[in-house]
Scaffold this motif. Structure first.
Motif, PDB file in Angstrom:
ATOM      1  N   LYS A 256       0.836  -1.209   0.000  1.00  0.00           N
ATOM      2  CA  LYS A 256       0.000   0.000   0.000  1.00  0.00           C
ATOM      3  C   LYS A 256       0.867   1.254   0.000  1.00  0.00           C
ATOM      4  CE  LYS A 256      -3.987  -1.826   2.561  1.00  0.00           C
ATOM      5  NZ  LYS A 256      -4.697  -1.754   3.866  1.00  0.00           N
ATOM      6  N   ASN A 257       1.926   1.239   0.807  1.00  0.00           N
ATOM      7  CA  ASN A 257       2.813   2.406   0.899  1.00  0.00           C
ATOM      8  C   ASN A 257       3.511   2.672  -0.441  1.00  0.00           C
ATOM      9  OD1 ASN A 257       2.164   2.812   3.582  1.00  0.00           O
ATOM     10  ND2 ASN A 257       3.895   1.618   4.362  1.00  0.00           N
ATOM     11  N   ILE A 258       3.992   1.597  -1.097  1.00  0.00           N
ATOM     12  CA  ILE A 258       4.638   1.771  -2.403  1.00  0.00           C
ATOM     13  C   ILE A 258       3.631   2.329  -3.406  1.00  0.00           C
ATOM     14  CG2 ILE A 258       5.742   0.580  -4.355  1.00  0.00           C
ATOM     15  CD1 ILE A 258       6.889  -1.430  -2.348  1.00  0.00           C
ATOM     16  N   ASN A 259       2.422   1.766  -3.380  1.00  0.00           N
ATOM     17  CA  ASN A 259       1.381   2.221  -4.293  1.00  0.00           C
ATOM     18  C   ASN A 259       1.054   3.701  -4.090  1.00  0.00           C
ATOM     19  OD1 ASN A 259      -0.876   2.086  -6.133  1.00  0.00           O
ATOM     20  ND2 ASN A 259      -2.216   1.905  -4.359  1.00  0.00           N
ATOM     21  N   GLU A 260       0.921   4.117  -2.834  1.00  0.00           N
ATOM     22  CA  GLU A 260       0.568   5.509  -2.531  1.00  0.00           C
ATOM     23  C   GLU A 260       1.680   6.483  -2.925  1.00  0.00           C
ATOM     24  OE1 GLU A 260      -0.390   5.420   1.596  1.00  0.00           O
ATOM     25  OE2 GLU A 260      -2.246   4.256   1.283  1.00  0.00           O
ATOM     26  N   GLU A 261       2.925   6.043  -2.781  1.00  0.00           N
ATOM     27  CA  GLU A 261       4.049   6.934  -3.058  1.00  0.00           C
ATOM     28  C   GLU A 261       4.371   7.057  -4.552  1.00  0.00           C
ATOM     29  OE1 GLU A 261       5.899   8.954  -1.209  1.00  0.00           O
ATOM     30  OE2 GLU A 261       4.715   8.531   0.584  1.00  0.00           O
ATOM     31  N   VAL A 262       4.345   5.941  -5.285  1.00  0.00           N
ATOM     32  CA  VAL A 262       4.782   5.996  -6.692  1.00  0.00           C
ATOM     33  C   VAL A 262       3.621   5.987  -7.693  1.00  0.00           C
ATOM     34  CG1 VAL A 262       6.917   4.819  -6.063  1.00  0.00           C
ATOM     35  CG2 VAL A 262       5.047   3.482  -7.035  1.00  0.00           C
ATOM     36  N   LYS A 263       2.422   5.661  -7.199  1.00  0.00           N
ATOM     37  CA  LYS A 263       1.212   5.657  -8.045  1.00  0.00           C
ATOM     38  C   LYS A 263       1.439   4.929  -9.386  1.00  0.00           C
ATOM     39  CE  LYS A 263      -0.793   9.795  -5.999  1.00  0.00           C
ATOM     40  NZ  LYS A 263       0.035   9.678  -4.791  1.00  0.00           N
ATOM     41  N   PRO A 264       1.647   3.618  -9.329  1.00  0.00           N
ATOM     42  CA  PRO A 264       1.916   2.860 -10.570  1.00  0.00           C
ATOM     43  C   PRO A 264       0.727   2.861 -11.529  1.00  0.00           C
ATOM     44  CG  PRO A 264       1.536   1.364  -8.718  1.00  0.00           C
ATOM     45  CD  PRO A 264       1.628   2.737  -8.139  1.00  0.00           C
ATOM     46  N   ASN A 265       1.029   2.793 -12.816  1.00  0.00           N
ATOM     47  CA  ASN A 265      -0.023   2.718 -13.840  1.00  0.00           C
ATOM     48  C   ASN A 265      -0.631   1.324 -13.894  1.00  0.00           C
ATOM     49  OD1 ASN A 265       2.487   4.432 -15.316  1.00  0.00           O
ATOM     50  ND2 ASN A 265       0.516   5.471 -15.122  1.00  0.00           N
ATOM     51  N   GLU A 266       0.152   0.343 -13.516  1.00  0.00           N
ATOM     52  CA  GLU A 266      -0.308  -1.051 -13.509  1.00  0.00           C
ATOM     53  C   GLU A 266       0.135  -1.733 -12.215  1.00  0.00           C
ATOM     54  OE1 GLU A 266      -1.909  -3.111 -15.726  1.00  0.00           O
ATOM     55  OE2 GLU A 266      -1.841  -2.064 -17.659  1.00  0.00           O
ATOM     56  N   ILE A 267      -0.763  -2.549 -11.652  1.00  0.00           N
ATOM     57  CA  ILE A 267      -0.388  -3.444 -10.550  1.00  0.00           C
ATOM     58  C   ILE A 267      -0.801  -4.847 -10.967  1.00  0.00           C
ATOM     59  CG2 ILE A 267      -0.621  -4.017  -8.107  1.00  0.00           C
ATOM     60  CD1 ILE A 267      -1.419  -1.146  -7.546  1.00  0.00           C
ATOM     61  N   LEU A 268       0.182  -5.676 -11.265  1.00  0.00           N
ATOM     62  CA  LEU A 268      -0.089  -7.037 -11.716  1.00  0.00           C
ATOM     63  C   LEU A 268       0.170  -8.033 -10.586  1.00  0.00           C
ATOM     64  CD1 LEU A 268       1.465  -7.208 -15.316  1.00  0.00           C
ATOM     65  CD2 LEU A 268      -0.865  -6.590 -14.648  1.00  0.00           C
ATOM     66  N   LEU A 269      -0.794  -8.889 -10.366  1.00  0.00           N
ATOM     67  CA  LEU A 269      -0.653  -9.943  -9.365  1.00  0.00           C
ATOM     68  C   LEU A 269      -0.218 -11.227 -10.055  1.00  0.00           C
ATOM     69  CD1 LEU A 269      -1.051 -10.758  -6.369  1.00  0.00           C
ATOM     70  CD2 LEU A 269      -3.331 -11.529  -7.009  1.00  0.00           C
ATOM     71  N   VAL A 270       0.890 -11.793  -9.599  1.00  0.00           N
ATOM     72  CA  VAL A 270       1.417 -13.031 -10.176  1.00  0.00           C
ATOM     73  C   VAL A 270       0.875 -14.211  -9.377  1.00  0.00           C
ATOM     74  CG1 VAL A 270       3.487 -14.314 -10.788  1.00  0.00           C
ATOM     75  CG2 VAL A 270       3.487 -11.821 -10.921  1.00  0.00           C
ATOM     76  N   ILE A 271       0.214 -15.131 -10.101  1.00  0.00           N
ATOM     77  CA  ILE A 271      -0.433 -16.285  -9.464  1.00  0.00           C
ATOM     78  C   ILE A 271       0.126 -17.581 -10.047  1.00  0.00           C
ATOM     79  CG2 ILE A 271      -2.618 -17.540  -9.263  1.00  0.00           C
ATOM     80  CD1 ILE A 271      -2.864 -15.216  -7.600  1.00  0.00           C
ATOM     81  N   ASP A 272       0.503 -18.495  -9.181  1.00  0.00           N
ATOM     82  CA  ASP A 272       0.910 -19.833  -9.606  1.00  0.00           C
ATOM     83  C   ASP A 272      -0.356 -20.589 -10.005  1.00  0.00           C
ATOM     84  OD1 ASP A 272       1.633 -22.510  -9.789  1.00  0.00           O
ATOM     85  OD2 ASP A 272       3.023 -22.429  -8.110  1.00  0.00           O
ATOM     86  N   SER A 273      -0.455 -20.996 -11.288  1.00  0.00           N
ATOM     87  CA  SER A 273      -1.682 -21.633 -11.768  1.00  0.00           C
ATOM     88  C   SER A 273      -1.953 -22.964 -11.094  1.00  0.00           C
ATOM     89  CB  SER A 273      -1.620 -21.820 -13.285  1.00  0.00           C
ATOM     90  OG  SER A 273      -0.529 -22.624 -13.646  1.00  0.00           O
ATOM     91  N   MET A 274      -0.937 -23.547 -10.431  1.00  0.00           N
ATOM     92  CA  MET A 274      -1.143 -24.805  -9.721  1.00  0.00           C
ATOM     93  C   MET A 274      -1.768 -24.594  -8.346  1.00  0.00           C
ATOM     94  SD  MET A 274       2.096 -27.172 -10.739  1.00  0.00           S
ATOM     95  CE  MET A 274       3.254 -26.498 -11.891  1.00  0.00           C
ATOM     96  N   THR A 275      -2.021 -23.323  -7.999  1.00  0.00           N
ATOM     97  CA  THR A 275      -2.642 -23.017  -6.709  1.00  0.00           C
ATOM     98  C   THR A 275      -4.060 -23.551  -6.641  1.00  0.00           C
ATOM     99  OG1 THR A 275      -1.340 -20.981  -6.611  1.00  0.00           O
ATOM    100  CG2 THR A 275      -3.198 -21.123  -5.120  1.00  0.00           C
ATOM    101  N   GLY A 276      -4.696 -23.696  -7.788  1.00  0.00           N
ATOM    102  CA  GLY A 276      -6.067 -24.217  -7.821  1.00  0.00           C
ATOM    103  C   GLY A 276      -7.068 -23.161  -7.413  1.00  0.00           C
ATOM    104  N   GLN A 277      -8.167 -23.614  -6.776  1.00  0.00           N
ATOM    105  CA  GLN A 277      -9.247 -22.695  -6.438  1.00  0.00           C
ATOM    106  C   GLN A 277      -8.838 -21.641  -5.428  1.00  0.00           C
ATOM    107  OE1 GLN A 277     -13.216 -24.047  -5.835  1.00  0.00           O
ATOM    108  NE2 GLN A 277     -12.959 -25.891  -7.056  1.00  0.00           N
ATOM    109  N   ASP A 278      -7.776 -21.901  -4.673  1.00  0.00           N
ATOM    110  CA  ASP A 278      -7.321 -20.915  -3.694  1.00  0.00           C
ATOM    111  C   ASP A 278      -6.805 -19.652  -4.374  1.00  0.00           C
ATOM    112  OD1 ASP A 278      -7.028 -20.336  -0.901  1.00  0.00           O
ATOM    113  OD2 ASP A 278      -4.855 -20.415  -1.197  1.00  0.00           O
ATOM    114  N   ALA A 279      -6.505 -19.740  -5.684  1.00  0.00           N
ATOM    115  CA  ALA A 279      -6.045 -18.561  -6.433  1.00  0.00           C
ATOM    116  C   ALA A 279      -7.067 -17.440  -6.357  1.00  0.00           C
ATOM    117  CB  ALA A 279      -5.795 -18.941  -7.893  1.00  0.00           C
ATOM    118  N   VAL A 280      -8.347 -17.799  -6.360  1.00  0.00           N
ATOM    119  CA  VAL A 280      -9.411 -16.795  -6.277  1.00  0.00           C
ATOM    120  C   VAL A 280      -9.336 -16.053  -4.939  1.00  0.00           C
ATOM    121  CG1 VAL A 280     -11.912 -16.438  -6.215  1.00  0.00           C
ATOM    122  CG2 VAL A 280     -10.919 -18.045  -7.855  1.00  0.00           C
TER     123      VAL A 280
END
Length: 435
Positions: free
Chosen positions: A204-228
């Motif tokens: 949150k602090n990084i987001n508030e300070e640098v205001k990125p144009n994109e925030i991408l969440l990296v998800i391991d596809s083998m996580t299964g339903q817990d990915a949601v």
């Protein structure tokens, strides 16, 4: 990717293609198979219930009843519903800033740092950007060293300050990018083994300070339903603009991809399809749907080819083939370009109807490809340009030099001649299929 799910859905579709009319009775078994296939692929049960309901409603509608080919209409409905589930249309990455700022987030072990490197390469090769990687994962042992190593391999600059304050490092990294005329900043943040308050506060602090144009969440596809649940947890704290699904080349059931967009409204923007640094692809919902249903992905094939094959060399080779002047020197050049496309099995799977033609069972041993290359490289340049001079003594020398047998040399030369003969027949318009 999605091979098990794809096989099950294709088997269900094959049953219905022969129906002259679709009714609730004759599609009940097919719909049941589709439901089981989705559940076994780890698709969220709420998503499955809604998906099946939509497919049945449309399949039993007036449009299908009046269709001359209701089976084909059913396939179209299934494809359209998959596209809708996956996100309808491709979501573009923001590239308008100077610099554009992108923040990577994710749990530890999701492949976040590697994905940051892959994304920087894609931005440079496909979008003409000059990226900077910023090392803000200051807690994980060797995380900074890993990012710097990736930077060296890819020849992409990395900004780091060691184990400092991640917020200040991010701000200073952006300043460095502006001073050095770098127009895309990728901030690699710290991950945790699970979502916790400290992790979220730092992001949150990084987001508030640098205001990125994109925030991408990296998800391991083998996580299964817990990915949601992971996405929902991050999305409550950060304004996520997209997700990256990694390890789709592994033994994954694919349910995460089919559930994420529908349940969280976070679009999938990229997918990791191999461990290699060029193994990150933009995500197209329509292309993924057709691949799952065994309809191939011609556009994906063309894009892969355009990215690695020299157009001028390819045109010259085609002209030589047409004129009957194609030699082993040209063959070697084209061979090297084809190798850049990656494993040929993956390319074959993108051909429409590949499974029904039995092509998906073909296994191309990289060693066999290396053997062919070794044989050609053991020839002199003159021999490559004039393979007709290759008699017994020359073949023995080439076999010894390449570490292969004379029989393998003969087989390569025979196949090369067959290819030239086929092209000659095509030119004359009298080519006959060998069956």
């Amino acid at each position: 990717m999605f091979e098990s799910l794809g096989d099950r859905l294709q088997n269900a579709v094959d049953k219905i293609k022969g129906y002259g009319k679709i009714s609730e009775e004759n599609i009940s078994e097919v719909v049941r198979e589709i439901r089981l296939a989705l559940l076994e692929a780890d698709v969220n049960y709420i998503v499955v219930k809604e998906f099946i309901s939509n497919v049945k409603e449309k399949a039993l509608g007036e449009e299908v009843a009046k269709s001359l080919k209701p089976g084909e209409q059913f396939v179209k409905i299934l494809k359209d519903e998959l596209v809708n589930l996956l996100g309808e249309e491709k979501k573009e990455l923001y590239t308008g800033g100077n610099p554009s700022i992108l923040m990577m987030a994710g749990l530890q072990g999701s492949g976040k740092t590697t994905t940051a490197g892959k994304l920087s390469l894609l931005l440079r090769k496909k979008m003409g950007k000059k990226p900077l990687l910023v090392a803000c994962d200051v807690y994980r042992p060797a995380a900074i060293d890993q990012l710097k190593q990736l930077g060296r391999e890819l020849n992409i600059p990395v900004y780091d300050e060691g184990a400092g304050n991640p917020v200040e490092i991010a701000k200073n990294g952006i300043k460095y990018a502006k001073e050095n005329n770098l127009n895309y900043v990728i901030i690699d943040t710290a991950g945790r083994l699970h979502i916790d308050e400290d992790l979220m506060n730092e992001l949150k602090n990084i987001n508030e300070e640098v205001k990125p144009n994109e925030i991408l969440l990296v998800i391991d596809s083998m996580t299964g339903q817990d990915a949601v649940n992971v996405i929902k947890g991050f999305n409550e704290a950060l304004p996520l603009t997209g997700a990256v699904l990694t390890k789709l080349d592994g033994d994954t059931r694919g349910g995460a991809a089919l559930s994420i967009r529908h349940l969280t409204n976070v679009p999938i923007k990229f997918i990791g399809v191999s461990e290699k640094m060029d193994g990150l692809e933009e995500f197209y919902p329509d292309r993924m749907a057709t691949r799952i249903l065994g309809m191939g992905d011609i556009m994906g094939m063309l894009e892969k080819a355009e990215a690695v094959i020299d157009e001028k060399e390819a045109m010259e080779a085609a002209k030589k083939l047409k004129e009957g002047k194609f030699d082993l020197e040209d063959f070697l050049t084209q061979f090297k370009q084809i190798k850049k496309l990656g494993p040929l099995e993956n390319l074959i799977k993108m051909i429409p109807g590949a499974k029904k033609m039995g092509l998906t069972d073909i296994k191309v041993d990289p060693k066999e490809i290396a053997h062919v290359e070794a044989i050609i490289l053991s020839m002199t340049p003159y021999e490559r340009r004039h393979p007709e001079i290759l008699k017994a003594s020359r073949k023995q020398r080439i076999a010894a030099g390449s570490g292969r047998s004379v029989e393998e040399v003969n087989l390569l030369l025979k196949q090369f001649e067959q290819m030239k003969q086929m092209m000659k027949q095509l030119k004359n318009g009298n080519f006959k299929m060998p069956f």
